[in-house]
Motif scaffolding. Structure first.
Motif, PDB file in Angstrom:
ATOM      1  N   ARG A 134       0.849  -1.190   0.000  1.00 32.80           N
ATOM      2  CA  ARG A 134       0.000   0.000   0.000  1.00 32.80           C
ATOM      3  C   ARG A 134       0.878   1.232   0.000  1.00 32.80           C
ATOM      4  N   THR A 135       0.579   2.175  -0.870  1.00 37.10           N
ATOM      5  CA  THR A 135       1.396   3.390  -0.909  1.00 37.10           C
ATOM      6  C   THR A 135       0.682   4.561  -0.245  1.00 37.10           C
ATOM      7  N   SER A 136      -0.636   4.414  -0.045  1.00 40.83           N
ATOM      8  CA  SER A 136      -1.343   5.481   0.660  1.00 40.83           C
ATOM      9  C   SER A 136      -2.097   4.886   1.829  1.00 40.83           C
ATOM     10  N   MET A 137      -2.483   5.742   2.750  1.00 38.85           N
ATOM     11  CA  MET A 137      -3.215   5.288   3.934  1.00 38.85           C
ATOM     12  C   MET A 137      -4.202   6.370   4.331  1.00 38.85           C
ATOM     13  N   GLN A 138      -5.151   5.983   5.153  1.00 39.80           N
ATOM     14  CA  GLN A 138      -6.074   6.960   5.705  1.00 39.80           C
ATOM     15  C   GLN A 138      -5.497   7.541   6.987  1.00 39.80           C
ATOM     16  N   ALA A 139      -5.691   8.834   7.174  1.00 40.96           N
ATOM     17  CA  ALA A 139      -5.222   9.514   8.379  1.00 40.96           C
ATOM     18  C   ALA A 139      -6.165  10.663   8.684  1.00 40.96           C
ATOM     19  N   VAL A 140      -6.225  11.028   9.940  1.00 40.11           N
ATOM     20  CA  VAL A 140      -7.000  12.207  10.344  1.00 40.11           C
ATOM     21  C   VAL A 140      -6.114  13.439  10.171  1.00 40.11           C
ATOM     22  N   CYS A 141      -6.565  14.372   9.360  1.00 40.63           N
ATOM     23  CA  CYS A 141      -5.799  15.590   9.105  1.00 40.63           C
ATOM     24  C   CYS A 141      -6.554  16.804   9.655  1.00 40.63           C
ATOM     25  N   VAL A 142      -5.806  17.820  10.060  1.00 38.52           N
ATOM     26  CA  VAL A 142      -6.390  19.052  10.595  1.00 38.52           C
ATOM     27  C   VAL A 142      -6.378  20.098   9.489  1.00 38.52           C
ATOM     28  N   ASP A 143      -7.552  20.688   9.181  1.00 37.96           N
ATOM     29  CA  ASP A 143      -7.561  21.753   8.162  1.00 37.96           C
ATOM     30  C   ASP A 143      -7.272  23.109   8.809  1.00 37.96           C
ATOM     31  N   GLU A 144      -7.258  24.165   8.009  1.00 38.33           N
ATOM     32  CA  GLU A 144      -6.848  25.493   8.495  1.00 38.33           C
ATOM     33  C   GLU A 144      -7.736  25.985   9.640  1.00 38.33           C
ATOM     34  N   ASN A 191     -10.514  15.924   9.513  1.00 38.01           N
ATOM     35  CA  ASN A 191     -11.063  15.183   8.375  1.00 38.01           C
ATOM     36  C   ASN A 191     -10.200  13.964   8.083  1.00 38.01           C
ATOM     37  N   VAL A 192     -10.842  12.864   7.692  1.00 35.22           N
ATOM     38  CA  VAL A 192     -10.096  11.669   7.291  1.00 35.22           C
ATOM     39  C   VAL A 192      -9.739  11.801   5.812  1.00 35.22           C
ATOM     40  N   LYS A 193      -8.438  11.695   5.508  1.00 38.85           N
ATOM     41  CA  LYS A 193      -7.959  11.853   4.134  1.00 38.85           C
ATOM     42  C   LYS A 193      -6.975  10.739   3.797  1.00 38.85           C
ATOM     43  N   HIS A 194      -6.709  10.572   2.495  1.00 40.50           N
ATOM     44  CA  HIS A 194      -5.657   9.654   2.052  1.00 40.50           C
ATOM     45  C   HIS A 194      -4.351  10.432   1.933  1.00 40.50           C
ATOM     46  N   ILE A 195      -3.308   9.926   2.572  1.00 39.83           N
ATOM     47  CA  ILE A 195      -1.978  10.546   2.497  1.00 39.83           C
ATOM     48  C   ILE A 195      -0.955   9.431   2.284  1.00 39.83           C
ATOM     49  N   PRO A 196       0.280   9.778   1.899  1.00 40.37           N
ATOM     50  CA  PRO A 196       1.295   8.734   1.691  1.00 40.37           C
ATOM     51  C   PRO A 196       1.590   7.950   2.975  1.00 40.37           C
ATOM     52  N   GLN A 197       1.764   6.662   2.808  1.00 37.75           N
ATOM     53  CA  GLN A 197       2.106   5.799   3.942  1.00 37.75           C
ATOM     54  C   GLN A 197       3.586   5.978   4.281  1.00 37.75           C
ATOM     55  N   PRO A 198       3.945   6.091   5.576  1.00 36.08           N
ATOM     56  CA  PRO A 198       5.364   6.248   5.922  1.00 36.08           C
ATOM     57  C   PRO A 198       6.146   4.960   5.677  1.00 36.08           C
ATOM     58  N   GLU A 199       7.435   5.111   5.447  1.00 32.44           N
ATOM     59  CA  GLU A 199       8.321   3.947   5.355  1.00 32.44           C
ATOM     60  C   GLU A 199       9.255   3.965   6.554  1.00 32.44           C
ATOM     61  N   PRO A 200       9.527   2.801   7.127  1.00 29.64           N
ATOM     62  CA  PRO A 200      10.408   2.785   8.302  1.00 29.64           C
ATOM     63  C   PRO A 200      11.838   3.166   7.933  1.00 29.64           C
ATOM     64  N   LYS A 201      12.369   4.138   8.661  1.00 27.61           N
ATOM     65  CA  LYS A 201      13.759   4.556   8.444  1.00 27.61           C
ATOM     66  C   LYS A 201      14.677   3.668   9.274  1.00 27.61           C
TER      67      LYS A 201
END
Length: 336
Positions: free
Chosen positions: A5-15, A20-30
């Motif tokens: 999966r390259t994207s995931m759902q996350a809760v984001c804060v608008d201005e 809001n729940v949005k699709h954003i890039p999934q993190p990769e472990p460093k």
């Protein structure tokens, strides 16, 4: 073959501060990190401040809300030293990023989930229990038979602190704002509960301790409580400040009164601490406390107030704003 999966759902804060729940890039472990597929996170008052722009994450941390999470290990990054196994149930202390389907975490901040706990219950452990443990043991250095005054005794940190004080064979005294919260705190093991809305808690503390006062005070209120806190404090007592729900300013003879008590004012935050400090805290907690979630009679237990689905995050925040919760508010992110 399973496609990553390259994207995931996350809760984001608008201005405007709306969630809001949005699709954003999934993190990769460093390097040195584990990727956790999140089952649940839990709300903290820091989340309410952060969404208003009042408590930004430390440099390098995720902008997404969420200071703790539970889930399973989905990926193991390069340079990881521990014997972690894909699919293992874990919980973690985060600098941010818990309100999302995946989060990457330094392995030092990840703990195994004690076997009696579900992943939803485990989400209530990291921030509250590590904070309470840090305040009591790293900062206040509480000893057996000491009296510990715990403000917000029915909160996540408060209910954890009551149990940890009991585990140390010290005596927890709590304040809270409703009979229901006080009754619950006493069921958890508080020796006495004081309704701060109806009683002068300093008078009650002195009465309970036969004039001696509390050896340790865990204070998330700050400004509006300073005078009663010093009045409640034993000679050479430790007043541990870790929040300012009651304001940042104090007018009057604070220093003089504190000096006359030979009181120690100790201040602590956890989120802004170094990785090394947090790693040592997690290691100590894992050794000293985690076994008691299954071996002690009665076992330690995270207190869950309520659970909300990810899309109902605004309702979850409203419940915390209303200050009626007893224990932790859980946000369900994925399947446990």
């Amino acid at each position: 073959m399973h496609k990553e999966r390259t994207s995931m759902q996350a809760v984001c804060v608008d201005e405007s501060g709306k969630l809001n729940v949005k699709h954003i890039p999934q993190p990769e472990p460093k390097d040195g990190q584990l990727l956790i597929r999140v089952a649940a996170t839990a709300l903290n008052r820091a989340d309410l401040l952060q969404k208003r722009g009042l408590y930004p994450p430390p440099p390098g941390e995720s902008e997404i809300l969420g200071l703790e999470a539970s889930g399973v290990i989905a990926d193991i990054g390069p340079g990881v030293k521990g014997k972690w196994i894909l699919g293992s149930k874990v919980m973690a202390l985060l600098g941010g990023g818990g309100y999302a389907e995946y989060v990457a975490v330094p392995e030092e901040l990840v703990m195994p989930v004690p076997s009696p706990l579900t992943l939803y219950q485990a989400a209530a452990v990291p921030e509250a229990w590590l904070t309470a443990y840090q305040l009591l043991h790293f900062i206040a250095k509480v000893k057996a038979n000491e009296t510990v005054l715990i403000h917000a005794g029915a909160s996540g940190i408060g209910t954890a602190a009551i149990q940890l004080v009991r585990l140390k064979r010290a005596i927890p005294v709590v304040t809270a704002g409703s009979p229901e919260k006080l009754q619950f705190a006493e069921q958890m093991g508080a020796a006495v509960g004081i309704n701060y809305k109806e009683e002068d808690f300093s008078e009650k503390v002195l009465q309970f301790t036969e004039g001696k006062g509390a050896d340790v005070i865990l204070d998330c209120v700050g400004g509006s409580y300073w005078e009663k806190n010093i009045c409640s404090l034993a000679i050479d007592g430790r007043w541990v400040l870790y929040g300012m729900l009651g304001g940042k300013t104090a007018d009057g003879d604070l220093l003089g009164k504190l000096l006359r008590k030979r009181g120690n004012l100790l201040c602590s935050l956890l989120r802004s601490r170094s990785l090394q400090y947090k790693a040592e805290l997690v290691r100590s907690f894992t050794e000293q406390v985690l076994p008691h979630f299954q071996s002690t009679d009665p076992p330690l237990w995270p207190v869950i107030d309520s659970m909300f689905n990810m899309e109902d995050v605004e309702m979850a925040h409203q419940r915390m704003e209303a200050n009626t919760n007893i224990g932790k508010i859980i946000l369900k992110i994925g399947n446990p």
